[in-house]
Design a protein around this motif. Structure first.
Motif, PDB file in Angstrom:
ATOM      1  N   ARG A  67       0.767  -1.306   0.090  1.00 53.56           N
ATOM      2  CA  ARG A  67       0.010  -0.229  -0.042  1.00 53.56           C
ATOM      3  C   ARG A  67       1.001   1.246   0.080  1.00 53.56           C
ATOM      4  N   GLY A  68       0.526   2.204  -0.965  1.00 48.65           N
ATOM      5  CA  GLY A  68       1.217   3.424  -0.943  1.00 48.65           C
ATOM      6  C   GLY A  68       2.603   3.043  -1.814  1.00 48.65           C
ATOM      7  N   GLY A  69       2.789   1.915  -2.493  1.00 44.77           N
ATOM      8  CA  GLY A  69       4.192   1.711  -3.153  1.00 44.77           C
ATOM      9  C   GLY A  69       5.048   1.269  -2.168  1.00 44.77           C
ATOM     10  N   LYS A  91       2.494  14.970  -4.798  1.00 46.49           N
ATOM     11  CA  LYS A  91       2.755  15.970  -3.824  1.00 46.49           C
ATOM     12  C   LYS A  91       2.630  17.272  -4.433  1.00 46.49           C
ATOM     13  N   LYS A  92       3.360  17.406  -5.758  1.00 45.80           N
ATOM     14  CA  LYS A  92       2.986  18.853  -6.282  1.00 45.80           C
ATOM     15  C   LYS A  92       1.704  19.097  -6.696  1.00 45.80           C
ATOM     16  N   GLU A  93       0.868  17.812  -7.222  1.00 49.49           N
ATOM     17  CA  GLU A  93      -0.530  18.419  -7.546  1.00 49.49           C
ATOM     18  C   GLU A  93      -1.222  18.630  -6.299  1.00 49.49           C
ATOM     19  N   ALA A  94      -1.185  17.974  -5.269  1.00 53.84           N
ATOM     20  CA  ALA A  94      -1.800  18.181  -3.928  1.00 53.84           C
ATOM     21  C   ALA A  94      -1.865  19.577  -3.472  1.00 53.84           C
ATOM     22  N   GLY A 119       3.138  12.180  -0.391  1.00 55.71           N
ATOM     23  CA  GLY A 119       2.765  11.990  -1.894  1.00 55.71           C
ATOM     24  C   GLY A 119       1.771  10.843  -1.976  1.00 55.71           C
ATOM     25  N   LYS A 120       1.195  10.453  -1.202  1.00 56.80           N
ATOM     26  CA  LYS A 120       0.069   9.273  -1.351  1.00 56.80           C
ATOM     27  C   LYS A 120      -1.111   9.861  -2.251  1.00 56.80           C
ATOM     28  N   THR A 245       1.151   3.983  -6.182  1.00 59.44           N
ATOM     29  CA  THR A 245       0.660   2.840  -5.399  1.00 59.44           C
ATOM     30  C   THR A 245       0.476   1.633  -6.196  1.00 59.44           C
ATOM     31  N   SER A 246       0.706   0.356  -5.820  1.00 60.48           N
ATOM     32  CA  SER A 246       0.594  -0.551  -6.501  1.00 60.48           C
ATOM     33  C   SER A 246       0.478  -2.035  -5.646  1.00 60.48           C
ATOM     34  N   TYR A 247      -0.228  -2.931  -6.146  1.00 61.44           N
ATOM     35  CA  TYR A 247      -0.646  -4.158  -5.384  1.00 61.44           C
ATOM     36  C   TYR A 247      -0.191  -5.537  -6.183  1.00 61.44           C
TER      37      TYR A 247
END
Length: 376
Positions: A67-69, A91-94, A119-120, A245-247
């Motif tokens: 979770r969250g990479g 993070k920049k976009e948020a 940065g999530k 994020t990846s699973y």
């Protein structure tokens, strides 16, 4: 091939931006073969790119870290670098979304602020939070962590809860009538128990398999390996993962196992309540109407509760995982994300049909395992 496609989901991105395409080819074995096969699948629906938007569409998670990479589940050759780049971009976009609203990190909930710092969360999720916050009703629900995680992932979550619970009593009663037919009135005690069990469970059937945006704090260092593994699993085995994020395939399977265990507990508890109430009503009627004593019999509480728990863990779990993760999030949402009324109507149709199907399956299953018998 199904396993290959499922595993490759982590390396594919929805086509809102094209700058990840080169890195995608370099990091995915047999990319062309997998991509040709995958694009023929109905699970992938492309959307039109809005080049003026600064927010990225979520990447479809699969074989990367936790979770969250983070890394509970192994990754590819360059997944770490790509995850780091995605998090910086998020993070920049948020922060840009915060600036556009004239807000600071201190003005948003602590868990949301922490996720932005890490940065999530892409800018699109932060913007959705601000949109939801404008409504007094949504603002109240956003004060609860579980609702916040689900509303950020799906702004129609409350609509789906209302659909599921609202139609549940009608569809389940109709299904009972369809299956029992002329025995419906003779088996009203079974019908009542089934409807009570179903209504109690309906909310959890929407809640547990719903896709989420994880805002949970990191696990303690002392946490065991099993806790760490399930922490890295998504809430829905098929849900779209945000960029960064990846699973892994194992984590997605873990989501089915974990939700199955929870739904077993929910189903068993709901059944205990439902059959307990039914038996109380039967005994009350026996005391009032002596002629009814020979017609009715108590519903077996323990065996019925265990059977319903297994049914919820297997049938309901899989049906609702597919409904929420594939049909709604991967197919309907990309097609109708700008037409919320139409999207709600189609979700209503699918969930009504799924509820009715589940009721039919329960009656057949209950008779098959012997917890309910056909009365002559």
């Amino acid at each position: 091939m199904a396993v290959t496609l499922f595993s490759n989901l982590s390396t594919l991105s929805l086509p809102n931006h094209h700058h990840n395409f080169t890195s995608l080819i370099s990091t995915t074995p047999n990319f062309l073969t997998s991509c040709i096969s995958f694009t023929r699948s109905p699970l992938l629906t492309t959307t039109t790119t809005n080049t003026k938007s600064s927010s990225r569409a979520p990447a479809i998670g699969g074989s990367g870290g936790g979770r969250g990479g983070g890394g509970q589940g192994g990754g590819g050759d360059n997944n770490g670098d790509e995850g780091s780049d995605d998090r910086e971009r998020n993070k920049k976009e948020a922060l840009m979304a915060l600036a556009e609203e004239g807000r600071s990190l201190e003005s948003v909930p602590k868990d949301l602020a922490a996720a932005i710092k890490e940065g999530k969360l892409p800018g699109s999720i932060v913007k959705r939070y601000f949109e939801l916050e404008k409504s007094g009703v949504f603002r109240w629900f956003l004060s609860f962590g579980g609702f916040k995680e689900r509303l950020l992932a799906d702004d129609l979550f409350l609509t789906k809860v209302a659909i599921e619970c609202g139609v549940g009593i009608f569809t389940k009663t109709a299904a009972e009538l369809e299956r029992r037919r002329e025995n419906f009135t003779k088996e009203l005690d079974f019908v009542f128990a089934d409807v009570v069990m179903a209504i109690i469970a309906d909310f959890m059937l929407v809640w547990l398999p719903a896709p989420t945006v994880s805002l949970r704090p990191p696990l303690a260092v002392s946490a065991g390996p099993l806790a760490k593994f399930f922490y890295g699993c998504p809430e829905n085995a098929f849900q779209v993962a945000l960029a960064g994020t990846s699973y892994s395939l194992l984590q997605r399977i873990g989501a089915i196992v974990r939700n199955g265990a929870k739904l077993f507990a929910v189903g068993t508890s709901a059944s205990l309540i439902g059959t307990g109430v039914t038996n109380a009503l039967i005994n009350t009627r026996k005391a009032i109407d002596k002629s009814f004593a020979g017609e009715a019999e108590d519903v077996p509480i323990l065996s019925t509760s265990a059977a319903y728990g297994v049914y919820m863990a297997v049938s309901s779990n899989l049906r609702y995982q597919v409904l929420a993760g594939i049909i709604e999030q991967r197919i309907l949402e990309p097609l109708l994300h700008q037409h919320k009324l139409a999207l709600s109507a189609i979700c209503f149709a699918f969930r009504t049909g799924n509820t009715f199907l589940g009721s039919l399956m329960w009656v057949d299953y209950a008779r098959w395992v012997g917890v309910q018998k056909i009365r002559e």
